[in-house]
Scaffold this motif. Structure first.
Motif, short mmCIF file in Angstrom:
data_model
loop_
_atom_site.label_atom_id
_atom_site.label_comp_id
_atom_site.label_asym_id
_atom_site.label_seq_id
_atom_site.Cartn_x
_atom_site.Cartn_y
_atom_site.Cartn_z
N GLY A 77 0.82 -1.20 0.00
CA GLY A 77 0.00 0.00 0.00
C GLY A 77 0.86 1.24 0.00
N PHE A 78 0.27 2.34 -0.50
CA PHE A 78 0.95 3.62 -0.47
C PHE A 78 -0.07 4.73 -0.59
CE2 PHE A 78 0.86 2.08 -4.82
CZ PHE A 78 0.51 3.18 -5.60
N SER A 79 0.30 5.88 -0.02
CA SER A 79 -0.53 7.08 -0.16
C SER A 79 -0.17 7.75 -1.47
CB SER A 79 -0.26 8.06 0.98
OG SER A 79 -0.67 7.51 2.20
N LYS A 80 -1.15 8.38 -2.08
CA LYS A 80 -0.90 9.07 -3.34
C LYS A 80 0.17 10.15 -3.16
CE LYS A 80 -3.10 11.41 -7.16
NZ LYS A 80 -4.29 12.07 -7.66
N ASN A 81 0.21 10.78 -1.98
CA ASN A 81 1.21 11.83 -1.77
C ASN A 81 2.61 11.26 -1.54
OD1 ASN A 81 0.95 10.87 0.83
ND2 ASN A 81 0.29 12.80 1.73
N GLU A 82 2.73 9.94 -1.32
CA GLU A 82 4.05 9.30 -1.16
C GLU A 82 4.69 8.98 -2.50
OE1 GLU A 82 3.59 5.71 1.07
OE2 GLU A 82 2.97 6.75 2.89
N ARG A 83 3.86 8.52 -3.43
CA ARG A 83 4.37 8.10 -4.74
C ARG A 83 3.21 8.02 -5.72
NH1 ARG A 83 6.77 2.31 -3.60
NH2 ARG A 83 7.16 2.37 -5.80
N ALA A 84 3.51 8.11 -7.01
CA ALA A 84 2.46 8.09 -8.02
C ALA A 84 2.02 6.66 -8.32
CB ALA A 84 2.95 8.77 -9.30
N ASN A 85 2.97 5.76 -8.37
CA ASN A 85 2.65 4.38 -8.72
C ASN A 85 3.83 3.49 -8.36
OD1 ASN A 85 1.02 2.32 -9.70
ND2 ASN A 85 0.47 3.45 -11.54
N ILE A 86 3.75 2.23 -8.78
CA ILE A 86 4.86 1.31 -8.54
C ILE A 86 5.66 1.16 -9.83
CG2 ILE A 86 3.69 0.06 -6.70
CD1 ILE A 86 3.07 -2.16 -8.79
N SER A 87 6.90 0.73 -9.69
CA SER A 87 7.76 0.51 -10.85
C SER A 87 7.42 -0.82 -11.51
CB SER A 87 9.23 0.51 -10.42
OG SER A 87 9.49 -0.64 -9.65
#
Length: 127
Positions: A77-87
């Motif tokens: 999981g991730f917050s949108k403000n942490e990163r845009a997407n995964i590699s």
């Protein structure tokens, strides 16, 4: 009967967020009705979860291993403000991990819960 799990890494990450198990269970209910944000292939789906005061667009992104039936594993999981997407490499690793968990037998899953590698949630929400 559906079984819903959180991987150990996801559980640790989740403690730093506003997410609750109830929110994850509601997300599984939505996904079981076909409401996913993206199918990333090889059993991985992306689901946005609204956070109070921020809505879905400013909320949390979760990556879930799913057979879209009776097994759901919150992996990342991730917050949108942490990163845009995964590699792409993260996506490939998550796809491999998803396939590994989706192949497990009921006995193996119960063992992983006993060992603490998985935490089972949504007992009262599943049918």
């Amino acid at each position: 009967m559906s079984r819903v799990f959180k991987l150990r890494h996801f559980t640790r990450w989740m403690r730093k967020t506003e997410l609750t198990d109830a929110m994850l269970c509601e997300a599984v209910c939505e996904m079981s009705r076909g409401l996913i944000d993206a199918d990333l292939g090889s059993g991985v789906v992306k689901k946005r979860i609204a956070v109070p005061g921020r809505g879905k667009s400013g909320g949390i992104r979760t990556l879930v291993a799913a057979n879209k039936g009776n097994r759901w594993f919150f992996m990342f999981g991730f917050s949108k403000n942490e990163r845009a997407n995964i590699s792409d490499s993260e996506k490939e690793a998550l796809q491999e991990l998803a396939q590994d968990y989706l192949r497990r037998t009921e006995h193996q899953l119960t063992q992983l819960v006993a060992e603490g590698a998985l935490q089972e949630i949504c007992h009262e929400h599943t049918s």
